[in-house]
Design a protein around this motif. Structure first.
Motif, PDB file in Angstrom:
ATOM      1  N   GLY A 134       0.612  -1.293   0.437  1.00  0.00           N
ATOM      2  CA  GLY A 134      -0.172  -0.227  -0.349  1.00  0.00           C
ATOM      3  C   GLY A 134       0.924   1.646  -0.315  1.00  0.00           C
ATOM      4  N   SER A 135       1.959   0.989  -0.042  1.00  0.00           N
ATOM      5  CA  SER A 135       3.206   2.194   0.530  1.00  0.00           C
ATOM      6  C   SER A 135       3.240   2.854  -0.592  1.00  0.00           C
ATOM      7  N   GLN A 136       4.064   4.064  -1.417  1.00  0.00           N
ATOM      8  CA  GLN A 136       4.369   4.591  -2.815  1.00  0.00           C
ATOM      9  C   GLN A 136       5.251   4.193  -3.370  1.00  0.00           C
ATOM     10  N   GLY A 137       5.158   3.727  -4.698  1.00  0.00           N
ATOM     11  CA  GLY A 137       7.530   3.022  -4.676  1.00  0.00           C
ATOM     12  C   GLY A 137       6.830   4.674  -5.619  1.00  0.00           C
ATOM     13  N   ALA A 138       8.596   4.904  -5.718  1.00  0.00           N
ATOM     14  CA  ALA A 138       9.362   5.562  -6.818  1.00  0.00           C
ATOM     15  C   ALA A 138      10.638   5.225  -6.662  1.00  0.00           C
ATOM     16  N   LEU A 139      11.583   5.945  -7.916  1.00  0.00           N
ATOM     17  CA  LEU A 139      12.604   5.505  -8.349  1.00  0.00           C
ATOM     18  C   LEU A 139      13.759   6.460  -7.297  1.00  0.00           C
ATOM     19  N   HIS A 140      13.150   7.301  -7.093  1.00  0.00           N
ATOM     20  CA  HIS A 140      13.284   8.232  -5.911  1.00  0.00           C
ATOM     21  C   HIS A 140      12.659   8.453  -4.345  1.00  0.00           C
ATOM     22  N   VAL A 141      13.470   8.739  -3.012  1.00  0.00           N
ATOM     23  CA  VAL A 141      13.303   7.974  -1.427  1.00  0.00           C
ATOM     24  C   VAL A 141      12.727   9.660  -2.192  1.00  0.00           C
ATOM     25  N   ASP A 142      12.596  10.809  -2.176  1.00  0.00           N
ATOM     26  CA  ASP A 142      12.366  12.265  -1.410  1.00  0.00           C
ATOM     27  C   ASP A 142      12.419  12.386  -3.005  1.00  0.00           C
ATOM     28  N   ILE A 143      10.679  12.676  -3.339  1.00  0.00           N
ATOM     29  CA  ILE A 143      10.529  13.078  -4.332  1.00  0.00           C
ATOM     30  C   ILE A 143      10.777  15.055  -4.728  1.00  0.00           C
ATOM     31  N   PRO A 144      10.370  15.626  -3.904  1.00  0.00           N
ATOM     32  CA  PRO A 144      10.419  16.907  -3.531  1.00  0.00           C
ATOM     33  C   PRO A 144      11.910  17.464  -4.377  1.00  0.00           C
ATOM     34  N   ALA A 145      12.656  17.166  -3.143  1.00  0.00           N
ATOM     35  CA  ALA A 145      13.925  16.976  -2.988  1.00  0.00           C
ATOM     36  C   ALA A 145      14.784  16.728  -4.606  1.00  0.00           C
ATOM     37  N   ALA A 146      13.975  15.430  -5.180  1.00  0.00           N
ATOM     38  CA  ALA A 146      14.988  15.126  -6.424  1.00  0.00           C
ATOM     39  C   ALA A 146      14.437  16.435  -7.510  1.00  0.00           C
ATOM     40  N   LYS A 147      13.282  17.017  -7.152  1.00  0.00           N
ATOM     41  CA  LYS A 147      12.997  17.770  -8.353  1.00  0.00           C
ATOM     42  C   LYS A 147      13.504  18.848  -7.990  1.00  0.00           C
ATOM     43  N   ASP A 148      14.529  19.022  -7.065  1.00  0.00           N
ATOM     44  CA  ASP A 148      15.461  20.252  -6.588  1.00  0.00           C
ATOM     45  C   ASP A 148      16.032  20.253  -7.472  1.00  0.00           C
ATOM     46  N   THR A 149      17.069  18.516  -6.841  1.00  0.00           N
ATOM     47  CA  THR A 149      18.148  18.872  -7.214  1.00  0.00           C
ATOM     48  C   THR A 149      18.292  18.386  -9.032  1.00  0.00           C
ATOM     49  N   MET A 150      17.028  18.514  -9.418  1.00  0.00           N
ATOM     50  CA  MET A 150      16.459  18.291 -10.914  1.00  0.00           C
ATOM     51  C   MET A 150      17.042  19.720 -10.948  1.00  0.00           C
ATOM     52  N   ALA A 151      16.034  20.665 -10.296  1.00  0.00           N
ATOM     53  CA  ALA A 151      16.080  22.317 -10.832  1.00  0.00           C
ATOM     54  C   ALA A 151      17.597  22.682 -11.312  1.00  0.00           C
ATOM     55  N   LYS A 152      18.363  22.041 -10.321  1.00  0.00           N
ATOM     56  CA  LYS A 152      19.966  23.025 -10.130  1.00  0.00           C
ATOM     57  C   LYS A 152      20.953  22.318 -10.879  1.00  0.00           C
ATOM     58  N   LEU A 153      20.194  21.279 -11.198  1.00  0.00           N
ATOM     59  CA  LEU A 153      20.728  20.468 -12.798  1.00  0.00           C
ATOM     60  C   LEU A 153      20.421  21.392 -13.941  1.00  0.00           C
TER      61      LEU A 153
END
Length: 324
Positions: free
Chosen positions: A256-275
C-alpha cells in the motif's frame, strides 16, 4: 506534466576558477531492460534498453579515480535481493570489463586505481571492488551507511530477498570492503549548497545531491579546454524528466505504500532544478542512463568522450528498444 517554467528561483554562485584540469574517460557500465512506466508518469510499460555509464578521472598528480562501477552479468557479484528482483531484467555486462576498459584506454592498470567514488549504493552503480581495484578505497556520500543499515549479512532465510544493500560494505563486523564516508569540508558549487573540492585544486567537486536515496552524489569535473562536465548519475533518469516533458513516475506497492525511483520526490525535483541551472551556466550534463546525446550528436564535449566502441555498443543496444 511538469514544466521548467514552474521551477522556483534558485540561488547560484559562479563556478570555481582554476587553470588545472583532469582527464575524463567515459566507460560502458553495462545495461539492462527497463520499462518506461517506472521512469515517466503516465507512460506505458514499454521495454527499452537502460544503458549505464561510469567514468575514470585522472589527475595530473597521479590520482586515478573511478566514478561508479556499473553492473555485470555475474550473479556472484550481488546480493540475493538483486539476484531475485533485478536479474529477471537481464543485467548485461559491458562489452569489456570496466577495469580492462580503463587499462586499454588510459594505460592505468587495476592496481593503479586509488579511489572509487560511488554516486550511491544501488546495485547498478555499486558492487564490491576489492577484486576489481585491489588498492582502492571506496567513498560514499554522507548518510549512506545510515540509510542502508547493516546490509544483507543481517538477514537470513527468506528475509535475504528483502534486503537490497550489500553487507560487504555496510555490515559493521563482516564487511569485506575498504571504504569511507566523505566528510567535506563542504562549500557551494553553483546552485548546490554542499560540494567538496575533492582534489584540492578546484578540478573535481563531489556534490551532495539529495532525493534519489540517502547519500546520493553528483560530481563536476573541469576537463581540458576549460569545459565542465557534471556526472549526474541517478539525480535524473532521463532527459525528458530533466526538461520537464515528463513527471516522475510513482506506483502503489503491494503493502500500500507509494513506490518511486526516488525516496524523496520533492528533494529530487529540487536537485533536477539545480541541474538545469548548471546546464544554463554551460555545464555539460552526463546522466548515468541517458544516451539521447549519443543519438543526436549535438553536444560536442560529450561526443568527444565517445570512442567508436562505445558508439557501437549504444547503437547495438538501441536495436532492442529505446526509451519512448
Amino acid at each position: 506534466m511538469c514544466s521548467e517554467a514552474s521551477v522556483p528561483l534558485i540561488m547560484s554562485s559562479p563556478l570555481p576558477q582554476t587553470d588545472s584540469h583532469v582527464e575524463l574517460t567515459l566507460l560502458a557500465g553495462g545495461s539492462f531492460t527497463a520499462t518506461a512506466n517506472f521512469l515517466h508518469a503516465g507512460a506505458a510499460a514499454t521495454p527499452f534498453t537502460m544503458f549505464n555509464w561510469a567514468f575514470h578521472i585522472s589527475h595530473p598528480s597521479g590520482r586515478q579515480i573511478v566514478w561508479d562501477v556499473g553492473n555485470t552479468s555475474n550473479p556472484d557479484d550481488y546480493t540475493p535481493w538483486v539476484r531475485q528482483h533485478m536479474f529477471p531484467l537481464g543485467p548485461f555486462a559491458p562489452p569489456e570489463p570496466i577495469e580492462q576498459q580503463i587499462k586499454r584506454r588510459t594505460g592505468v592498470p587495476p592496481e593503479g586505481v586509488d579511489t572509487v567514488i560511488f554516486s550511491h549504493a544501488h546495485w547498478d552503480h555499486c558492487r564490491p571492488i576489492r577484486a576489481l581495484f585491489p588498492r582502492a578505497t571506496g567513498y560514499f556520500g554522507p548518510g549512506t551507511a545510515e540509510f542502508c543499515g547493516a546490509g544483507h549479512f543481517s538477514a537470513t532465510g527468506e528475509e535475504l530477498a528483502d534486503v537490497p544493500w550489500d553487507g560487504n560494505f555496510f555490515h559493521p563486523e563482516h564487511r569485506t570492503e575498504s571504504w569511507e564516508a566523505l566528510r567535506g569540508p563542504w562549500k557551494r558549487f553553483g546552485p548546490f549548497e554542499r560540494a567538496m573540492d575533492f582534489l584540492g585544486d578546484g578540478t573535481m567537486w563531489v556534490i551532495q545531491a539529495p532525493g534519489h536515496m540517502g547519500g546520493n552524489l553528483a560530481c563536476a569535473v573541469r576537463i581540458e579546454g576549460g569545459e565542465w562536465v557534471l556526472l549526474a548519475s541517478d539525480c535524473c533518469h532521463s532527459r525528458g524528466l530533466l526538461e520537464g516533458k515528463y513527471d516522475i513516475a510513482t506506483w502503489c506497492n503491494p503493502d500500500g505504500s507509494q513506490g518511486a525511483l526516488h525516496v524523496d520526490i520533492p528533494a529530487a525535483k529540487d536537485t533536477m532544478a539545480k541541474l538545469r541551472v548548471l546546464r544554463g551556466m554551460g555545464v555539460h550534463l552526463a546522466l548515468a542512463h541517458d544516451v539521447s546525446w549519443v543519438e543526436e550528436g549535438t553536444d560536442p564535449v560529450l561526443m568527444g568522450l565517445l570512442d567508436q566502441d562505445l558508439k557501437e555498443w549504444v547503437e547495438e543496444g538501441l536495436k532492442t528498444g529505446r526509451l519512448p
